[in-house]
Design a protein around this motif. Structure first.
Motif, PDB file in Angstrom:
ATOM      1  N   SER A 100       0.814  -1.400  -0.027  1.00  0.00           N
ATOM      2  CA  SER A 100      -0.194  -0.472   0.423  1.00  0.00           C
ATOM      3  C   SER A 100       0.899   1.221  -0.318  1.00  0.00           C
ATOM      4  O   SER A 100       0.440   2.093  -0.183  1.00  0.00           O
ATOM      5  CB  SER A 100      -0.754   0.075   1.625  1.00  0.00           C
ATOM      6  N   LEU A 101       2.084   0.638  -0.062  1.00  0.00           N
ATOM      7  CA  LEU A 101       2.900   2.143  -0.425  1.00  0.00           C
ATOM      8  C   LEU A 101       3.325   2.811  -2.200  1.00  0.00           C
ATOM      9  O   LEU A 101       3.238   4.052  -2.400  1.00  0.00           O
ATOM     10  CB  LEU A 101       4.275   1.917   0.504  1.00  0.00           C
ATOM     11  N   SER A 104      -1.823   1.961  -4.267  1.00  0.00           N
ATOM     12  CA  SER A 104      -3.513   3.276  -3.527  1.00  0.00           C
ATOM     13  C   SER A 104      -4.479   2.191  -3.973  1.00  0.00           C
ATOM     14  O   SER A 104      -4.489   1.905  -4.808  1.00  0.00           O
ATOM     15  CB  SER A 104      -2.502   4.447  -3.713  1.00  0.00           C
ATOM     16  N   CYS A 126     -10.966  -1.083   1.149  1.00  0.00           N
ATOM     17  CA  CYS A 126     -10.321  -0.469   2.083  1.00  0.00           C
ATOM     18  C   CYS A 126      -8.840  -1.227   2.556  1.00  0.00           C
ATOM     19  O   CYS A 126      -8.682  -2.596   2.720  1.00  0.00           O
ATOM     20  CB  CYS A 126     -10.671   0.777   2.282  1.00  0.00           C
ATOM     21  N   SER A 128      -5.202  -2.393   3.287  1.00  0.00           N
ATOM     22  CA  SER A 128      -3.642  -3.402   2.898  1.00  0.00           C
ATOM     23  C   SER A 128      -3.536  -4.387   3.980  1.00  0.00           C
ATOM     24  O   SER A 128      -4.724  -4.570   4.939  1.00  0.00           O
ATOM     25  CB  SER A 128      -3.077  -2.869   1.977  1.00  0.00           C
ATOM     26  N   ARG A 130      -2.116  -4.372   6.008  1.00  0.00           N
ATOM     27  CA  ARG A 130      -1.108  -2.882   7.042  1.00  0.00           C
ATOM     28  C   ARG A 130      -2.127  -2.423   7.949  1.00  0.00           C
ATOM     29  O   ARG A 130      -3.096  -2.646   7.439  1.00  0.00           O
ATOM     30  CB  ARG A 130      -0.314  -2.136   7.013  1.00  0.00           C
ATOM     31  N   VAL A 134      -5.267   1.372   4.884  1.00  0.00           N
ATOM     32  CA  VAL A 134      -5.371   2.772   4.264  1.00  0.00           C
ATOM     33  C   VAL A 134      -6.866   3.659   4.297  1.00  0.00           C
ATOM     34  O   VAL A 134      -7.279   1.931   3.948  1.00  0.00           O
ATOM     35  CB  VAL A 134      -4.490   2.646   3.003  1.00  0.00           C
ATOM     36  N   THR A 135      -6.848   3.901   3.887  1.00  0.00           N
ATOM     37  CA  THR A 135      -8.344   4.621   3.355  1.00  0.00           C
ATOM     38  C   THR A 135      -8.628   5.444   2.386  1.00  0.00           C
ATOM     39  O   THR A 135      -7.208   6.680   1.996  1.00  0.00           O
ATOM     40  CB  THR A 135      -9.368   5.581   4.712  1.00  0.00           C
ATOM     41  N   ASP A 143     -15.462   5.905   4.278  1.00  0.00           N
ATOM     42  CA  ASP A 143     -15.737   4.859   3.649  1.00  0.00           C
ATOM     43  C   ASP A 143     -16.945   3.681   2.949  1.00  0.00           C
ATOM     44  O   ASP A 143     -17.036   4.361   2.003  1.00  0.00           O
ATOM     45  CB  ASP A 143     -14.421   3.492   3.265  1.00  0.00           C
TER      46      ASP A 143
END
Ligand code: ZN
Length: 382
Positions: A100-101, A104, A126, A128, A130, A134-135, A143
């Motif tokens: 997710s880096l 996106s 939404c 990943s 991690r 991430v949203t 979301d």
């Protein structure tokens, strides 16, 4: 324009026998032994001798590609709408995965909308691997509320060396937010859990809803056929009301290392009296199939949606008594896992996402996505 499909052997996914089916306004308008129309302009499709199935709902795909384990050189490429249509997938659910880096949710959203523009009913998650997730809006519940194609979070990694090593409390909070966003938006809200080969197995999934008011069905583990022990834990989760997802993409090396093939996993589940209606089959398409030996990455392949049609054909050839369970695992069951009530079934009012298959060869000949022709007589029309 109306479309009338005549004389198909209909799997709804349960077997209905020979039926006519009428498509009107992107939906299935009628399913009956005989449908006669007078006056209306209608396209007639002769499906005598063919099987008619709901389009496949693929519970986990990586349409923007995945991977990157072992460096940038190992990133896998994007999937095309045609890849899904050729495999009979009309409703892919897209997720980010490990990375997710350099990838996106904005890019994933764009890809999902592209797939929609080409006739598929694509959805997205939404998050990943991690945590924190991430949203798109800064909050997973927001979301769910405000991003229409977004139906949950995932794949959040547990029992994996690439996970954030989350705690039960972190997972519980995430699930609570998803549940709230789902409740307010009229979506089910689901947390798809990537389960690695760590010793923890489903321990975190069992711990997260404990001492909470959250329903078990919020937690939807995938890759549960990774090994025999994990499969047993997942079947227990299913018996207690949860959904679990079997990954169809595999390699001979994975099987050699203890992965249970999808058909073997399904047979075992059926024989162990597990409610098969809560078992699903997904491709993990677009994701990488990394091969580790002694903790070192030694190889990488990319999964394809084609594995789902391959699985259906293998069941027809080798395990005919499992065909009904395979069809349900590719259609109604994943739709139910995500609360997609108009997907994965053939019934009046449901979306006209339909497949025609020649049962003699197992070949997919026609695909309808929301009533629109995406494949005709084996040729793509997208
Ligand atoms: Zn995964």
């Amino acid at each position: 324009m109306l479309t009338l499909i005549n004389n198909a052997e209909v799997f709804a996914p349960q077997r209905l026998g020979r039926r006519d089916l009428l498509i009107a306004d992107r939906r299935v308008a009628a399913v009956a032994e005989k449908i006669s129309l007078h006056g209306d302009p209608v396209e007639v499709v002769d499906a005598a001798g063919k099987w008619l199935l709901p389009g496949f709902v693929d519970a986990l795909t990586h349409p923007c590609g995945g991977g990157g384990e072992g460096g940038f050189g190992n990133r896998t490429g994007e999937l095309d709408a045609a890849d899904f249509v050729r495999a009979g997938v009309t409703a892919p659910v897209g997720a980010l995965g490990t990375d997710s880096l350099a990838r996106s949710l904005e890019v994933l959203y764009g890809k999902v909308m592209e797939l929609r523009g080409r006739g598929l009913s694509a959805f997205m998650l939404c998050g990943s691997y991690r945590l924190p997730p991430v949203t798109l809006t800064g909050d997973v519940a927001r979301d769910l509320m405000f991003i229409e194609p977004l139906i949950g979070a995932g794949e959040i990694a547990i029992a994996d060396h690439r996970s954030s090593q989350p705690t039960a409390a972190e997972l519980r909070r995430l699930a609570a937010d998803i549940h709230l966003g789902g409740t307010l938006s009229g979506k089910r809200g689901t947390v798809l859990l990537h389960v690695g080969d760590g010793d923890g197995g489903l321990g975190l999934l069992e711990a997260a809803p404990r001492d909470s008011d959250l329903p078990r069905r919020l937690f939807y583990p995938t890759h549960v056929n990774r090994n025999g022990k994990l499969l047993e834990q997942a079947l227990d989760h299913v018996r207690r009301g949860g959904f679990a997802d079997i990954t169809v993409a595999t390699t001979p090396e994975f099987i050699e290392q203890g992965e249970v093939s999808p058909l073997r996993a399904l047979r075992h589940a059926v024989e162990a009296d597990t409610p098969a209606e809560r078992l699903t089959l997904s491709s993990d398409a677009g994701g990488s199939l990394p091969l580790y030996r002694d903790g070192n990455l030694v190889g990488l392949q990319q999964a394809s949606p084609a594995v789902l049609l391959d699985l259906f054909q293998a069941a027809m050839r080798e395990d005919p008594d499992l065909v009904d369970a395979v069809i349900a695992g590719l259609t109604r069951n994943p739709a139910d896992a995500y609360g997609l009530t108009k997907k994965g079934r053939v019934a009046p009012g449901c979306d006209a996402d339909l497949l025609l298959i020649d049962p003699a060869s197992g070949d997919l000949t026609d695909v309808f996505g929301g009533g629109r022709r995406l494949m005709r007589d084996g040729s793509l029309e997208i």
